[in-house]
Every structure is written in structure tokens, then in C-alpha cells.
Design a protein around this motif. Structure first.
Motif, PDB file in Angstrom:
ATOM      1  N   VAL A 129       0.843  -1.201   0.000  1.00 24.68           N
ATOM      2  CA  VAL A 129       0.000   0.000   0.000  1.00 24.68           C
ATOM      3  C   VAL A 129       0.876   1.248   0.000  1.00 24.68           C
ATOM      4  CG1 VAL A 129      -1.673   1.330   1.355  1.00 24.68           C
ATOM      5  CG2 VAL A 129      -1.982  -1.134   1.053  1.00 24.68           C
ATOM      6  N   LEU A 130       1.950   1.237   0.773  1.00 25.01           N
ATOM      7  CA  LEU A 130       2.852   2.384   0.847  1.00 25.01           C
ATOM      8  C   LEU A 130       3.480   2.678  -0.518  1.00 25.01           C
ATOM      9  CD1 LEU A 130       3.853   4.315   3.090  1.00 25.01           C
ATOM     10  CD2 LEU A 130       5.871   2.862   3.266  1.00 25.01           C
ATOM     11  N   VAL A 131       3.894   1.655  -1.233  1.00 23.13           N
ATOM     12  CA  VAL A 131       4.487   1.838  -2.560  1.00 23.13           C
ATOM     13  C   VAL A 131       3.450   2.424  -3.526  1.00 23.13           C
ATOM     14  CG1 VAL A 131       5.369   0.595  -4.585  1.00 23.13           C
ATOM     15  CG2 VAL A 131       6.291   0.099  -2.312  1.00 23.13           C
ATOM     16  N   LEU A 132       2.226   1.902  -3.477  1.00 17.11           N
ATOM     17  CA  LEU A 132       1.175   2.407  -4.362  1.00 17.11           C
ATOM     18  C   LEU A 132       0.833   3.866  -4.057  1.00 17.11           C
ATOM     19  CD1 LEU A 132      -1.181  -0.710  -4.496  1.00 17.11           C
ATOM     20  CD2 LEU A 132       0.390   0.108  -6.274  1.00 17.11           C
ATOM     21  N   VAL A 133       0.713   4.185  -2.788  1.00 18.24           N
ATOM     22  CA  VAL A 133       0.396   5.559  -2.386  1.00 18.24           C
ATOM     23  C   VAL A 133       1.544   6.495  -2.774  1.00 18.24           C
ATOM     24  CG1 VAL A 133       0.090   7.062  -0.373  1.00 18.24           C
ATOM     25  CG2 VAL A 133      -1.228   4.958  -0.581  1.00 18.24           C
ATOM     26  N   ALA A 134       2.771   6.064  -2.546  1.00 17.17           N
ATOM     27  CA  ALA A 134       3.920   6.896  -2.913  1.00 17.17           C
ATOM     28  C   ALA A 134       3.943   7.128  -4.426  1.00 17.17           C
ATOM     29  CB  ALA A 134       5.218   6.244  -2.451  1.00 17.17           C
ATOM     30  N   ALA A 135       3.660   6.092  -5.194  1.00 18.37           N
ATOM     31  CA  ALA A 135       3.636   6.237  -6.653  1.00 18.37           C
ATOM     32  C   ALA A 135       2.557   7.228  -7.083  1.00 18.37           C
ATOM     33  CB  ALA A 135       3.411   4.874  -7.313  1.00 18.37           C
ATOM     34  N   LEU A 136       1.399   7.148  -6.452  1.00 18.69           N
ATOM     35  CA  LEU A 136       0.313   8.073  -6.779  1.00 18.69           C
ATOM     36  C   LEU A 136       0.701   9.518  -6.469  1.00 18.69           C
ATOM     37  CD1 LEU A 136      -2.617   8.386  -7.746  1.00 18.69           C
ATOM     38  CD2 LEU A 136      -3.328   8.110  -5.381  1.00 18.69           C
ATOM     39  N   PHE A 137       1.303   9.739  -5.301  1.00 15.50           N
ATOM     40  CA  PHE A 137       1.724  11.089  -4.935  1.00 15.50           C
ATOM     41  C   PHE A 137       2.865  11.586  -5.824  1.00 15.50           C
ATOM     42  CE2 PHE A 137      -0.546  10.495  -0.854  1.00 15.50           C
ATOM     43  CZ  PHE A 137      -1.265  11.680  -0.870  1.00 15.50           C
ATOM     44  N   LEU A 138       3.760  10.693  -6.231  1.00 16.36           N
ATOM     45  CA  LEU A 138       4.818  11.095  -7.156  1.00 16.36           C
ATOM     46  C   LEU A 138       4.229  11.557  -8.487  1.00 16.36           C
ATOM     47  CD1 LEU A 138       7.613   8.416  -6.624  1.00 16.36           C
ATOM     48  CD2 LEU A 138       7.810  10.880  -6.263  1.00 16.36           C
ATOM     49  N   MET A 139       3.293  10.782  -9.017  1.00 19.72           N
ATOM     50  CA  MET A 139       2.655  11.155 -10.284  1.00 19.72           C
ATOM     51  C   MET A 139       1.916  12.477 -10.170  1.00 19.72           C
ATOM     52  SD  MET A 139       1.301   7.569 -11.954  1.00 19.72           S
ATOM     53  CE  MET A 139       0.207   7.204 -10.608  1.00 19.72           C
TER      54      MET A 139
ATOM     55  N   ALA B 139      10.226  10.516   0.958  1.00 15.26           N
ATOM     56  CA  ALA B 139      10.551  10.428   2.388  1.00 15.26           C
ATOM     57  C   ALA B 139       9.751   9.344   3.113  1.00 15.26           C
ATOM     58  CB  ALA B 139      10.331  11.778   3.061  1.00 15.26           C
ATOM     59  N   LEU B 140       8.658   8.877   2.514  1.00 15.30           N
ATOM     60  CA  LEU B 140       7.896   7.782   3.140  1.00 15.30           C
ATOM     61  C   LEU B 140       8.761   6.544   3.365  1.00 15.30           C
ATOM     62  CD1 LEU B 140       4.485   7.875   1.232  1.00 15.30           C
ATOM     63  CD2 LEU B 140       4.856   8.349   3.656  1.00 15.30           C
ATOM     64  N   PHE B 141       9.814   6.396   2.558  1.00 15.41           N
ATOM     65  CA  PHE B 141      10.665   5.208   2.646  1.00 15.41           C
ATOM     66  C   PHE B 141      11.925   5.423   3.476  1.00 15.41           C
ATOM     67  CE2 PHE B 141       8.123   4.849  -1.181  1.00 15.41           C
ATOM     68  CZ  PHE B 141       7.505   3.634  -0.928  1.00 15.41           C
ATOM     69  N   ILE B 142      12.042   6.592   4.083  1.00 16.31           N
ATOM     70  CA  ILE B 142      13.168   6.880   4.968  1.00 16.31           C
ATOM     71  C   ILE B 142      12.643   6.782   6.394  1.00 16.31           C
ATOM     72  CG2 ILE B 142      14.899   8.587   5.644  1.00 16.31           C
ATOM     73  CD1 ILE B 142      14.570   9.765   2.775  1.00 16.31           C
ATOM     74  N   PRO B 143      13.051   5.733   7.127  1.00 18.24           N
ATOM     75  CA  PRO B 143      12.460   5.485   8.450  1.00 18.24           C
ATOM     76  C   PRO B 143      12.434   6.699   9.379  1.00 18.24           C
ATOM     77  CG  PRO B 143      13.808   3.625   7.825  1.00 18.24           C
ATOM     78  CD  PRO B 143      14.025   4.698   6.775  1.00 18.24           C
ATOM     79  N   ALA B 144      13.481   7.505   9.369  1.00 19.05           N
ATOM     80  CA  ALA B 144      13.525   8.661  10.270  1.00 19.05           C
ATOM     81  C   ALA B 144      12.541   9.761   9.859  1.00 19.05           C
ATOM     82  CB  ALA B 144      14.941   9.229  10.326  1.00 19.05           C
ATOM     83  N   LEU B 145      12.076   9.731   8.613  1.00 17.66           N
ATOM     84  CA  LEU B 145      11.203  10.788   8.104  1.00 17.66           C
ATOM     85  C   LEU B 145       9.795  10.314   7.754  1.00 17.66           C
ATOM     86  CD1 LEU B 145      13.727  12.475   5.636  1.00 17.66           C
ATOM     87  CD2 LEU B 145      13.194  13.150   7.987  1.00 17.66           C
TER      88      LEU B 145
END
Length: 119
Positions: free
Chosen positions: A12-22, A61-67
């Protein structure tokens, strides 16, 4: 069972990140439909670009644990603004996707615990 939830969460995180990137790239590059929407709602060009840059940065930044928690919180705030914009302009039906993304980013912000960048 827990491992399944973790895998599902990352999917879900990958899909959401892809949507926000687009969406972020469409705002930054000035895609015709995006520009028309922002003009219709009365928002300035700089605001469209700022939102786009924020969406791109937060999606990464969703994939950077500290952020991750902070990125999800920023995206949730952006979705609140999108929902309000649709309701104010009599487009409640268009608020469904931002509402779903608000829920997902809200859960992400709640679940992801801030981690130290250098431990």
C-alpha cells in the motif's frame, strides 16, 4: 499473520507513494488538467508548484524510516486541503480519493514510529 500485514502495508505504501509522485510531477511540470484545476479553484501558480514539490519530497521520504511519519503527516495535511477545496467548490464526489488517501496517510503517520537517523 503479522508478517502478512507488514507486507500488505509496504505494498500500500508503494502504491500511495507512486500516486503522490505522479500527482506531484503533474503539478510541478504544469500538466494541462492540473493547471486548469488550480485556475478553476483560484489558486496561484506558485501554490501548485509548492504542493507538487511537497508531494514529491514526501512520497520519497515515506521510505526513509527517520522521516516516514513526518512525510505521511504532510501528505495527510495536503489531503485535508484537497477535501476542503472539493467541498467548498460543490464537488463532494471528488473528495472520495483524497479522503481515502487521508485515511491511509493518517494510519501511516500513526503506525510509523520515528527512528533515529544515526543510532
Amino acid at each position: 499473520m503479522r508478517k502478512g500485514f507488514v507486507v500488505l502495508g509496504y505494498i500500500v505504501l508503494v502504491l500511495v507513494a507512486a500516486l503522490f509522485l505522479m500527482q506531484g510531477f503533474s503539478k510541478v511540470t504544469g500538466a494541462d488538467q492540473t493547471v486548469a484545476s488550480f485556475e478553476k479553484y483560484g489558486y496561484a501558480i506558485w501554490f501548485r508548484v509548492l504542493l507538487g514539490m511537497g508531494e514529491i519530497a514526501a512520497a520519497i521520504a515515506l521510505f526513509i524510516p527517520a522521516l516516514s511519519r513526518y512525510a505521511a503527516s504532510l501528505l495527510a495535511m495536503i489531503m485535508v486541503g484537497a477535501i476542503i477545496t472539493h467541498f467548498v467548490n460543490g464537488e463532494a464526489g471528488y473528495a472520495a480519493l483524497p479522503a481515502a488517501l487521508l485515511i491511509i496517510t493518517g494510519i501511516t503517520a500513526f503506525v510509523r514510529k520515528p527512528k533515529r537517523a544515526f543510532s
